[in-house]
Design a protein around this motif. Structure first.
Motif, mmCIF file in Angstrom:
data_model
loop_
_atom_site.group_PDB
_atom_site.id
_atom_site.type_symbol
_atom_site.label_atom_id
_atom_site.label_comp_id
_atom_site.label_asym_id
_atom_site.label_seq_id
_atom_site.Cartn_x
_atom_site.Cartn_y
_atom_site.Cartn_z
ATOM 1 N N MET A 1 0.003 9.510 -5.920
ATOM 2 C CA MET A 1 -0.554 8.182 -6.152
ATOM 3 C C MET A 1 0.540 7.124 -6.063
ATOM 4 S SD MET A 1 -2.588 6.839 -9.414
ATOM 5 C CE MET A 1 -3.991 7.896 -9.298
ATOM 6 N N GLU B 1 1.161 5.490 -2.623
ATOM 7 C CA GLU B 1 0.201 4.464 -2.234
ATOM 8 C C GLU B 1 0.553 3.126 -2.869
ATOM 9 O OE1 GLU B 1 -0.982 7.476 -2.821
ATOM 10 O OE2 GLU B 1 -1.830 7.891 -0.844
ATOM 11 N N VAL B 2 0.918 3.189 -4.156
ATOM 12 C CA VAL B 2 1.257 1.957 -4.873
ATOM 13 C C VAL B 2 2.449 1.301 -4.210
ATOM 14 C CG1 VAL B 2 2.052 0.993 -7.047
ATOM 15 C CG2 VAL B 2 0.285 2.757 -7.040
ATOM 16 N N VAL C 1 1.491 -0.431 -1.123
ATOM 17 C CA VAL C 1 0.858 -1.725 -1.400
ATOM 18 C C VAL C 1 1.930 -2.764 -1.667
ATOM 19 C CG1 VAL C 1 -0.592 -2.981 -3.015
ATOM 20 C CG2 VAL C 1 -1.276 -0.710 -2.257
ATOM 21 N N VAL D 1 3.353 -3.956 1.400
ATOM 22 C CA VAL D 1 2.459 -4.916 2.069
ATOM 23 C C VAL D 1 2.701 -6.298 1.496
ATOM 24 C CG1 VAL D 1 0.075 -5.597 2.416
ATOM 25 C CG2 VAL D 1 0.697 -3.193 2.586
ATOM 26 N N VAL D 2 2.778 -6.347 0.142
ATOM 27 C CA VAL D 2 2.987 -7.636 -0.520
ATOM 28 C C VAL D 2 4.327 -8.225 -0.101
ATOM 29 C CG1 VAL D 2 3.247 -8.776 -2.742
ATOM 30 C CG2 VAL D 2 1.527 -6.995 -2.461
ATOM 31 N N ASN E 1 4.166 -9.703 3.165
ATOM 32 C CA ASN E 1 3.415 -10.954 3.145
ATOM 33 C C ASN E 1 4.293 -12.120 2.713
ATOM 34 O OD1 ASN E 1 1.185 -9.657 3.992
ATOM 35 N ND2 ASN E 1 0.321 -9.376 1.922
ATOM 36 N N GLY F 1 2.328 -5.973 8.121
ATOM 37 C CA GLY F 1 1.514 -5.620 6.945
ATOM 38 C C GLY F 1 0.367 -4.713 7.358
ATOM 39 N N VAL F 2 -0.258 -5.024 8.445
ATOM 40 C CA VAL F 2 -1.373 -4.224 8.936
ATOM 41 C C VAL F 2 -0.864 -2.833 9.329
ATOM 42 C CG1 VAL F 2 -3.092 -4.015 10.761
ATOM 43 C CG2 VAL F 2 -2.675 -6.232 9.680
ATOM 44 N N ALA G 1 -0.640 -0.650 6.357
ATOM 45 C CA ALA G 1 -1.949 -0.192 5.887
ATOM 46 C C ALA G 1 -2.427 0.984 6.734
ATOM 47 C CB ALA G 1 -2.965 -1.326 5.954
ATOM 48 N N VAL H 1 -0.867 4.250 5.764
ATOM 49 C CA VAL H 1 -1.446 4.867 4.567
ATOM 50 C C VAL H 1 -2.666 5.692 4.944
ATOM 51 C CG1 VAL H 1 -2.660 4.379 2.427
ATOM 52 C CG2 VAL H 1 -0.545 3.138 2.969
ATOM 53 N N LYS I 1 -1.728 8.914 6.466
ATOM 54 C CA LYS I 1 -1.275 9.867 5.467
ATOM 55 C C LYS I 1 -2.485 10.556 4.822
ATOM 56 C CE LYS I 1 1.638 10.091 1.406
ATOM 57 N NZ LYS I 1 0.623 10.364 0.418
ATOM 58 N N ASP I 2 -3.548 9.752 4.606
ATOM 59 C CA ASP I 2 -4.755 10.275 3.978
ATOM 60 C C ASP I 2 -5.384 11.364 4.859
ATOM 61 O OD1 ASP I 2 -6.576 10.172 1.861
ATOM 62 O OD2 ASP I 2 -8.007 9.164 3.172
ATOM 63 N N SER J 1 -3.457 14.559 4.643
ATOM 64 C CA SER J 1 -3.679 15.378 3.448
ATOM 65 C C SER J 1 -5.027 16.091 3.512
ATOM 66 C CB SER J 1 -3.574 14.528 2.178
ATOM 67 O OG SER J 1 -4.669 13.664 2.120
ATOM 68 N N MET K 1 -7.775 8.990 -4.473
ATOM 69 C CA MET K 1 -6.922 8.437 -3.427
ATOM 70 C C MET K 1 -7.681 7.392 -2.614
ATOM 71 S SD MET K 1 -4.898 10.420 -0.487
ATOM 72 C CE MET K 1 -3.835 11.399 -1.535
ATOM 73 N N VAL L 1 -5.897 -1.195 -0.425
ATOM 74 C CA VAL L 1 -4.966 -1.643 0.614
ATOM 75 C C VAL L 1 -5.723 -2.390 1.694
ATOM 76 C CG1 VAL L 1 -3.396 -0.874 2.409
ATOM 77 C CG2 VAL L 1 -3.334 0.197 0.158
ATOM 78 N N VAL M 1 -5.334 -6.207 3.164
ATOM 79 C CA VAL M 1 -5.236 -6.604 4.572
ATOM 80 C C VAL M 1 -6.300 -7.645 4.894
ATOM 81 C CG1 VAL M 1 -5.417 -5.767 6.938
ATOM 82 C CG2 VAL M 1 -4.251 -4.397 5.203
ATOM 83 N N VAL N 1 -4.161 -2.389 -8.820
ATOM 84 C CA VAL N 1 -3.888 -0.982 -8.517
ATOM 85 C C VAL N 1 -2.926 -0.395 -9.537
ATOM 86 C CG1 VAL N 1 -2.792 0.574 -6.873
ATOM 87 C CG2 VAL N 1 -4.381 -1.162 -6.051
#
Lengths: 212, 212
Positions: free
Chosen positions: A1, A4-5, A8, A11-12, A15, A23-24, A27, A30, A33-34, A37, B1, B8, B12, B30
């Motif tokens: 977890m 992921e944080v 994020v 991303v910030v 920005n 930034g995109v 995202a 991520v 990665k999902d 898994s 997840m 995220v 975006v 988050v």
């Protein structure tokens, strides 16, 4: 977890530098990665299904052994071909309370093992189900105790039947009733085989529970 | 997840509308969720520690019962106060091979239970450790089988000692050797108590493994 944080946060951070394109990209990485898994989870699920199928097969083996044991002992009887005026030479399984308990216990265990098959099937269909697995495991442990007790009690009597006990002045009767003792020994061995099946079933269930 | 990934995506989406402030708000939400899940994990961990402590206490009980049983049976001997010219009335636990196995098995189980204490302690310190738990569970199952077999074999002999077997022409010797039979019965009961401790230990370990 945590990853992921941190993604994020990145991303910030991006920005802050008003760099939307990157930034995109973050995202997207991520979501990649999902999906990775989820592909990793597939062989894990297959492995669990393999355990569930082995569980089912072992249960079938236990049914066969316990039922065979109950029938072998429950039909065990021998009449010797000679008799005197006052004595008939006749041996039957129900002469010994330990053998009566043995047949009863093996019958109960056969019944339980048959009733447990649908639960085992549920574990094949839903390899990640925890409750049926825990239920089966608890009852398997109790049944393993019961069948061990039944088999060992009968084994002790069969042992004395074969060897007698000089100190207690108990005669070995197996020299006369060879067929009776042979069948009783076979039933005891079958019962220990059923106990061995249960001995495999319990840690197997633990292995399946482990990774839930 | 999934919820993190959707968060995220929302970041975006917000960026598309060039709304940086809200993007930051989402990121904070988050991390809030993350801290929430960690506070939820605390009682869960405590619950697991509770199981591990119960496991340790049950093990101590099993040691006491198995050791008591081995000592009671291993010192079991009776000499009747009368004897003839040719016969001495003397009963000893080592007269019966089943009792010899009983003492041996209870000794092994006491030793195992003592050796298992450090592993059980590791499970208290690290309640989420899987390997020591699986190891303990597998050996506990085997030991439960062993102690059940030993106790049931001895119980069968004690039963015949008390009641005899008319059909096999085996005399009950317990009318003479009351103290011997009393001690043997106590040892058998203690051994079944130890088996009951192991019967509790196995599903308890499964419960601890469940949520790993």
């Amino acid at each position: 977890m945590k990853s992921e944080v941190s993604a994020v946060t990145r991303v910030v951070d991006k920005n802050k530098g008003i760099d939307k394109g990157k930034g995109v990209t973050w995202a997207v990485s991520v979501s990649e990665k999902d999906s990775f898994s989820s592909t990793k989870a597939a062989p894990f699920s297959r492995w669990k299904k393999g355990i569930a199928v082995t569980d089912f097969v072992l249960r079938l083996g236990a049914i066969g052994a316990a039922m065979g044991s109950a029938v072998t002992m429950g039909t065990n009887e021998e009449q010797l071909p000679f008799f005197t005026q006052f004595l008939q030479f006749h041996a039957q399984w129900s002469d010994f309370p330990v053998f009566q308990f043995f047949v009863f216990a093996n019958g109960v265990i056969s019944g339980y093992a048959i009733l447990s098959l649908p639960f085992s099937y549920v574990c094949i269909v839903q390899p990640h189900a925890v409750r049926p697995r825990l239920l089966l495991m608890t009852f398997d442990t109790v049944m393993m105790g019961l069948i061990s007790v039944a088999a060992a009690g009968a084994a002790a009597i069969v042992y004395v039947g074969h060897n007698g006990s000089q100190d207690a002045n108990w005669m070995a009767f197996c020299q006369g009733f060879t067929n009776f003792c042979q069948a009783a020994s076979e039933a005891v061995v079958l019962s220990f085989v059923a106990a061995a099946f249960f001995l495999c079933l319990v840690p197997l269930s633990a292995l399946a529970l482990k990774s839930n």
